[in-house]
Scaffold this active site. Structure first.
Site, PDB file in Angstrom:
ATOM      1  CB  ILE A   1      -0.881   0.007   1.266  1.00  0.00           C
ATOM      2  CG1 ILE A   1      -1.787  -1.224   1.299  1.00  0.00           C
ATOM      3  CG2 ILE A   1      -1.706   1.283   1.352  1.00  0.00           C
ATOM      4  CD1 ILE A   1      -2.500  -1.401   2.627  1.00  0.00           C
ATOM      5  CB  CYS A   2       1.075   4.182  -2.206  1.00  0.00           C
ATOM      6  SG  CYS A   2       1.799   5.833  -2.150  1.00  0.00           S
ATOM      7  CB  ILE A   3       3.660   5.338   2.882  1.00  0.00           C
ATOM      8  CG1 ILE A   3       3.520   5.968   4.274  1.00  0.00           C
ATOM      9  CG2 ILE A   3       4.703   6.090   2.061  1.00  0.00           C
ATOM     10  CD1 ILE A   3       4.668   5.678   5.195  1.00  0.00           C
TER      11      ILE A   3
ATOM     12  CB  ALA B   1      -1.793   4.537   3.068  1.00  0.00           C
TER      13      ALA B   1
END
Lengths: 130, 130
Positions: A77-79, A82
């Site tokens: 998941i892209c930080i 997110a």
């Protein structure tokens, strides 16, 4: 063949995530490898363990966790995406002073570099979005 | 550049094209897409950007976003050169259909027909669309 997948849309709202899952399943069934699924934009919502769909509906989040565990797929998941959308793992929750985290099993939060790296290291990067 | 090979990382440089299809505001795709472009610069790949459909609006000069309380990120396109990202392609049909000319754009670009952009896409190793 080594496939990486990018999912750009949220679960239940958009079919992109279902198509990505069906593609991953079909590719694995044909003997291919799916190395990483990268969740970006609203796609990050595929990774919240607080998802509770009606019982007669598919459980999109659990489905990802299960296929990842069975076939050793890296769910990233892209930080940045997110954090905008309220998805935090335990470390980030602590760092940001939040009282909860919500990442589903098998998912991890990391940077956009993981997407570019997936493009470099896989034979095909397949984008599922709008 | 396209024939440059980089064996230090154990593989060839790949051709990455980021396809920008959406208007700069209204949805987050353009902003988050640009974040990926910037990260990709760190990987020493052969990066190009294509602007098609409403994506051509991303490059229009004189964007003022105070009224919608969003950050005007268009100056970032001017900084791409500093990241060695210099291949920006704008689809002529999309530009003309929106009443724009090259003079309306805030960076130097190459104007191409839809067919030429299609040919460029066919030459890529990785195409990521936003």
């Amino acid at each position: 063949m080594k496939f990486a997948i990018m999912v750009s849309e949220g679960p239940y709202t958009h079919q992109a995530t279902d198509s990505a899952y069906q593609f991953a399943k079909a590719a694995i069934a044909k003997g291919h490898e799916v190395t990483r699924v990268f969740f970006y934009h609203d796609g990050v919502n595929n990774g919240t363990r607080l998802t509770v769909p009606p019982q007669d509906d598919r459980h999109i989040v659990n489905r990802w966790s299960e296929i990842a565990a069975q076939h050793n797929i890296d769910l990233v998941i892209c930080i940045a995406a997110a954090q905008r959308r309220g998805l935090l793992d335990e470390n980030e929750a602590k760092r940001q002073g939040k009282d909860a985290d919500n990442i589903a099993p098998g998912f991890r939060i990391s940077g956009l570099g993981q997407l570019v790296e997936a493009g470099i290291q896989s034979d095909r990067l397949v984008v599922f979005g709008d | 550049m396209s024939d440059d090979m980089d064996f230090e990382e154990g593989g060839a440089v790949k051709k990455f094209m980021f396809v920008n299809r959406k208007a700069p505001y209204g949805t987050v795709y353009a902003l988050e897409g640009l974040e990926v472009v910037l990260i990709s610069a760190a990987f020493d790949q052969d990066v190009s950007l294509a602007f098609v459909d409403d994506g051509v609006f991303q490059l229009v000069k004189g964007q003022k976003t105070d009224g919608i309380e969003m950050k005007n990120f268009s100056p970032t396109f001017r900084a791409l050169e500093g990241y060695d990202i210099e291949k920006l392609y704008v689809e002529r049909e999309s530009m003309e259909a929106r009443g724009l000319t090259e003079d309306d754009l805030l960076v130097d670009v190459q104007i191409m027909s839809a067919a030429e952009i299609g040919d460029m896409m066919a030459q890529q190793d990785v195409v990521i669309s936003f």
